[in-house]
Motif scaffolding. Structure first.
Motif, mmCIF file in Angstrom:
data_model
loop_
_atom_site.group_PDB
_atom_site.id
_atom_site.type_symbol
_atom_site.label_atom_id
_atom_site.label_comp_id
_atom_site.label_asym_id
_atom_site.label_seq_id
_atom_site.Cartn_x
_atom_site.Cartn_y
_atom_site.Cartn_z
ATOM 1 N N ALA A 531 38.927 46.872 49.168
ATOM 2 C CA ALA A 531 38.973 46.669 47.719
ATOM 3 C C ALA A 531 40.111 47.469 47.100
ATOM 4 C CB ALA A 531 37.636 47.062 47.092
ATOM 5 N N ARG A 532 40.309 48.715 47.543
ATOM 6 C CA ARG A 532 41.412 49.507 47.000
ATOM 7 C C ARG A 532 42.758 48.901 47.379
ATOM 8 N NH1 ARG A 532 37.740 53.741 47.873
ATOM 9 N NH2 ARG A 532 38.438 54.120 50.015
ATOM 10 N N LEU A 533 42.870 48.394 48.605
ATOM 11 C CA LEU A 533 44.101 47.753 49.043
ATOM 12 C C LEU A 533 44.405 46.526 48.177
ATOM 13 C CD1 LEU A 533 46.402 47.375 51.118
ATOM 14 C CD2 LEU A 533 44.766 46.089 52.525
ATOM 15 N N VAL A 534 43.396 45.700 47.941
ATOM 16 C CA VAL A 534 43.587 44.493 47.129
ATOM 17 C C VAL A 534 43.971 44.874 45.703
ATOM 18 C CG1 VAL A 534 42.402 42.505 46.119
ATOM 19 C CG2 VAL A 534 42.075 43.051 48.538
ATOM 20 N N ARG A 535 43.338 45.906 45.151
ATOM 21 C CA ARG A 535 43.660 46.334 43.793
ATOM 22 C C ARG A 535 45.117 46.773 43.689
ATOM 23 N NH1 ARG A 535 40.367 46.990 39.843
ATOM 24 N NH2 ARG A 535 38.137 46.615 40.098
ATOM 25 N N ASP A 536 45.570 47.545 44.652
ATOM 26 C CA ASP A 536 46.954 48.015 44.617
ATOM 27 C C ASP A 536 47.935 46.856 44.695
ATOM 28 O OD1 ASP A 536 46.246 50.984 46.641
ATOM 29 O OD2 ASP A 536 46.047 50.595 44.477
ATOM 30 N N VAL A 551 42.058 36.335 43.291
ATOM 31 C CA VAL A 551 41.995 36.910 44.636
ATOM 32 C C VAL A 551 41.157 35.963 45.479
ATOM 33 C CG1 VAL A 551 41.234 38.854 46.041
ATOM 34 C CG2 VAL A 551 42.244 39.258 43.778
ATOM 35 N N ALA A 552 41.816 35.219 46.384
ATOM 36 C CA ALA A 552 41.142 34.229 47.227
ATOM 37 C C ALA A 552 40.926 34.841 48.607
ATOM 38 C CB ALA A 552 41.982 32.963 47.330
ATOM 39 N N GLY A 582 34.995 41.941 41.779
ATOM 40 C CA GLY A 582 34.610 40.812 40.939
ATOM 41 C C GLY A 582 34.631 41.106 39.464
ATOM 42 N N GLU A 583 34.838 42.373 39.089
ATOM 43 C CA GLU A 583 34.852 42.751 37.681
ATOM 44 C C GLU A 583 36.201 42.482 37.037
ATOM 45 O OE1 GLU A 583 34.529 47.063 36.139
ATOM 46 O OE2 GLU A 583 32.490 46.268 36.092
ATOM 47 N N ASP A 584 37.277 42.697 37.777
ATOM 48 C CA ASP A 584 38.620 42.601 37.207
ATOM 49 C C ASP A 584 39.431 41.423 37.732
ATOM 50 O OD1 ASP A 584 38.871 46.201 37.281
ATOM 51 O OD2 ASP A 584 38.244 44.876 35.649
ATOM 52 N N PHE A 585 38.909 40.703 38.735
ATOM 53 C CA PHE A 585 39.650 39.597 39.316
ATOM 54 C C PHE A 585 38.777 38.355 39.398
ATOM 55 C CE2 PHE A 585 41.276 43.482 41.472
ATOM 56 C CZ PHE A 585 42.523 43.520 40.870
ATOM 57 N N ARG A 700 33.213 35.588 36.420
ATOM 58 C CA ARG A 700 33.626 36.990 36.276
ATOM 59 C C ARG A 700 32.865 37.670 35.143
ATOM 60 N NH1 ARG A 700 37.110 40.414 33.670
ATOM 61 N NH2 ARG A 700 37.683 38.813 32.135
ATOM 62 N N HIS A 701 32.726 36.995 34.012
ATOM 63 C CA HIS A 701 31.957 37.564 32.901
ATOM 64 C C HIS A 701 30.536 37.870 33.338
ATOM 65 C CE1 HIS A 701 34.532 36.245 29.213
ATOM 66 N NE2 HIS A 701 35.285 36.657 30.225
#
Length: 750
Positions: A531-536, A551-552, A582-585, A700-701
């Motif tokens: 998750a951190r890798l994907v966020r960066d 993010v697929a 799932g909160e930001d993407f 997402r909401h």
């Protein structure tokens, strides 16, 4: 009225077009009348249903889902059709809420809603409704609809529940067979209630003291309350005679006060009788009314009365006056005052006759071309408005456009700032701008010119319209551009720990090619590490901005319930304690293994994806017997379906889900926390059958709320297989400088 006159003697064509004949079971007798309520739904009296079934007239017993035979006099002898009983409001005593006594002169309840299998063809249309009031001149018809069967009566005492009706000693009288039919106000061109009963003289020698030609009806106000109590009130229709948003003057006294307040601005604008006569003549032509040919003008008081009681009269007059007030602040102020008073009436509406006719034609044409356009545009233009059900669906039928347009007219202007205390942009004009932004060529230009003319007539500042037009353009650009896309491939070796995964990540460039990151795919990682890798990577991707990135995540068939969206990418030194993906993407899933191994799936997926705006969602629940039934549906009646919502037990969901993907369904939604069919309702908050391209954002909401409130039972998972998005094992071909990808051993294990 004296100066304005109806263009013909019969002002009741709309009511007769909505009249329903309810037949007895022998199909030879007329049991009573009814009225077209909305689309397939018809309204009548419960005692008419009892009469048709041969039951005691005022029996309160619910007959159940029986089917009656009805016909429409307006269809000129067309075959009768069946209508099932959809809602039942039993007759009840006014005094003790029990059964109606044999000697009762009046009662409460006594309504029934019937539903047809399909909407009747034109000229059958629903009527408009207004409140019943003392003094109204109304007309009723025998259920057979014969032109000579009309009975004219006047509303006497009316207590907001029932109104007593007195007829003259000439013409027809309200009698058997009239019950359930509409009481039609000729002056308001609207139904104000239903015929319910009559009061007859005793069986004795006639006396002048006996009650003669007195009947009674239930008011629309009470009809609406009764239907709301049983959950059968139609959406978008006025309650208590007001507009659907609750605006309007309370009863005749309120309308009279508004009429009196209109006299001042009308005198300021049309004090010259010659000018008043010219504008009034043009107005009468728009409203299909006759006027004298002697060059006279109506009195200001009569013109004010017309504006308060005739639909679209005020905006039509304002359309005629608007060019004359340009550059005259005092005249513009008088016109603004007139329009503000009109919003307090039940009849004015937003658009003039001509404006409404033009917009209706354009929206019906565009809806035939793209059934999802209007719901899509309305959802984006009015994000904080509780849209009617027709606009929450993925598609809109052209015949539903008039009702939607009428609903949109009722909403006030938006809450965005406007200069110099000028009027706010109405919700309908905002929707029109968003529709135009999604349309191309002359159609878009014509819509924008239309909204510009209406805005100018309403006195809306040009900058306010310009800002909303820019908002629409930005929304359309966001909807049509790819935005930030990050592809993630997750898999495991058999020897890896249960909570560790191999991960490869690609960033999709603006030109559609993909660049693989420098992340080491051979190092097992925990979910939070991934998750951190994907966020960066997503945060630094080309084109990152105020859009929500896609993010697929590609997983194996047995990992489709993996809670990737819940993986927390927050680091220990961050201020916010949690950051689930799932909160930001827009976190969505893909399953390349099934796609690679399924015959012809690539072509099916592309075909379904391209038709996603035009196809309805398929719900795969306990009503689908097995996977073979699902396959049959996807090959036949749902060959174009792009979206499936899967319910049921975990084992059944997994089975149906794999077959959906193997059949090339690009969008599949399910609740991975569901235990069985009863949990299906938990997904309703995501509006699974709403506008399709907004589904990832709605999910997402939902996830944002669910992460905060752990008591929320659902955990939605979404497969989103964009046909234009390349598969992970082919991405290296788009960027030869990168490595070929995971090892052969890794690909076989994933």
């Amino acid at each position: 009225m004296t100066w304005f006159k109806a263009s013909c003697d019969d002002g009741s064509a709309d009511a007769r077009g909505a009249l329903v004949r309810v037949l007895a079971t022998d199909l030879r007798r007329t049991a009573g009348a009814g009225v077209c309520l909305t689309g397939r739904r018809l309204l009548t009296c419960a005692h008419v249903v009892n009469a048709a079934l041969g039951q005691p007239m005022l029996s309160p017993r619910d007959p159940g889902p029986v089917s009656l035979t009805v016909s429409f006099p307006a269809l000129n002898g067309a075959p009768a059709r069946g209508a099932r009983l959809a809602a039942w409001v039993p007759p009840r005593s006014v005094l003790h809420q029990g059964p109606v006594g044999d000697d009762a002169l009046e009662w409460a309840g006594d309504l029934a809603v019937l539903e047809l299998d399909e909407e009747p063809p034109p000229p059958v249309t629903p009527v408009r409704w207004r409140a019943m009031r003392t003094g109204q001149e109304v007309r009723a018809w025998y259920g057979g609809g014969q032109a000579f069967s009309y009975a004219d009566v006047r509303v006497g005492p009316c207590d907001d529940r029932i109104g007593y009706l007195d007829g003259q000693l000439s013409g027809a009288a309200v009698d058997d067979g009239y019950s359930g039919g509409p009481l039609w106000s000729l002056t308001e061109s609207a139904a104000v209630g239903l015929v319910m009963g009559r009061i007859t003289a005793p069986d004795a020698v006639f006396s002048p003291q006996h009650t003669l030609r007195r009947s009674w009806g239930i008011t629309w106000q009470q009809v609406r309350r009764e239907l709301e109590h049983v959950g059968a009130a139609p959406d978008g229709l006025p309650a208590d005679g007001r507009a659907a948003d609750g605006r309007g003057a309370g009863g005749p006294g309120g309308d009279e006060s508004i009429r009196d307040m209109m006299i001042g601005p009308l005198q300021a604008l049309l004090g010259d009788p010659t000018v008043r006569g010219a504008h009034a003549t043009a107005l009468a032509a728009e409203l299909d009314l006759r006027t004298p040919a002697d060059g006279t003008a109506p009195a200001v008081e009569e013109l004010a009365r017309l504006l308060c009681t005739t639909e679209r009269a005020l905006p039509s007059l304002a359309e005629s006056l608007a060019p004359t007030v340009t550059g005259d602040p005092r005249a513009r102020t008088a016109l603004d005052r007139l329009l503000a008073l009109g919003r307090l009436t039940t009849a004015a509406r937003l658009l003039s006759v001509a404006e409404h006719r033009v917009l209706l034609g354009k929206l019906e044409h565009l809806t035939r071309q793209d059934p999802g356009l209007l719901p899509r545009a309305a959802t984006a233009a009015l994000p904080y408005v509780d849209l009617p059900g027709s606009l929450q669906a993925a598609r809109l039928a052209p015949q539903a456009v008039p009702g939607v347009l009428r609903e949109l007219e009722n909403w006030h202007g938006d809450g965005s700032p406007v200069p110099d205390e000028t009027p706010r942009l109405p919700a309908l004009l905002r929707v029109a701008e968003y529709v135009a932004a999604e349309t191309e060529g002359y159609a878009a230009q014509a819509l924008q010119e239309w909204s510009g003319r209406v805005a100018a007539r309403l006195g809306i500042h040009a900058s306010a319209l310009g800002e909303r037009r820019a908002d629409a353009a930005r929304w359309s650009a966001r909807a049509t551009t790819a935005g930030v896309r990050v592809l993630v491939d997750i898999g495991r070796y058999a020897k890896d720990p249960a909570d560790r995964y191999r991960c490869s990540v690609w960033r999709v460039r603006a030109d559609g090619t993909a660049a693989r990151t420098s992340a080491d795919p051979e190092r097992p990682r925990t979910g939070p590490e991934i998750a951190r890798l994907v966020r960066d990577i997503a945060g630094s991707a080309e084109g990152a901005g105020d859009q929500v990135a896609l993010v697929a995540v590609s997983v194996s068939p047995d990992a489709l319930d993996l809670p990737v969206d819940e993986w927390d990418g927050a680091s220990a030194d961050e201020y916010l304690p949690a950051a689930p993906l799932g909160e930001d993407f827009h976190l969505v899933l893909r399953c390349p293994d099934i796609r690679r191994r399924s015959r012809g799936v690539t072509g099916d997926l592309k075909r379904r994806w391209n038709a996603r705006q035009q196809s309805d969602a398929l719900v795969a629940d306990q009503r689908i017997g097995d996977e073979m039934e699902l396959i049959r549906l996807l090959k036949t009646t749902h060959r174009g379906t792009a979206r499936v919502i899967v319910h049921g037990t975990p084992a059944r969901r997994a089975q149906l889900l794999r077959f959906c993907l193997a059949m090339g369904v690009p969008i599949v939604l399910w609740d991975r926390a569901a235990h069985g069919p009863s949990d299906a309702v938990h997904l309703d908050a995501t509006q699974p059958d709403g506008p399709v391209d907004e589904l990832p954002e709605r999910v997402r909401h939902f996830r944002v709320r669910a992460y905060v409130d752990q008591a929320m039972p659902a955990r939605p998972a979404l497969v989103w297989e964009d046909a234009e998005l390349p598969l992970p094992d082919a991405l290296s071909l788009a960027d030869p400088s990168e490595e070929a990808g995971l090892s052969e051993e890794t690909e076989q294990a994933i």
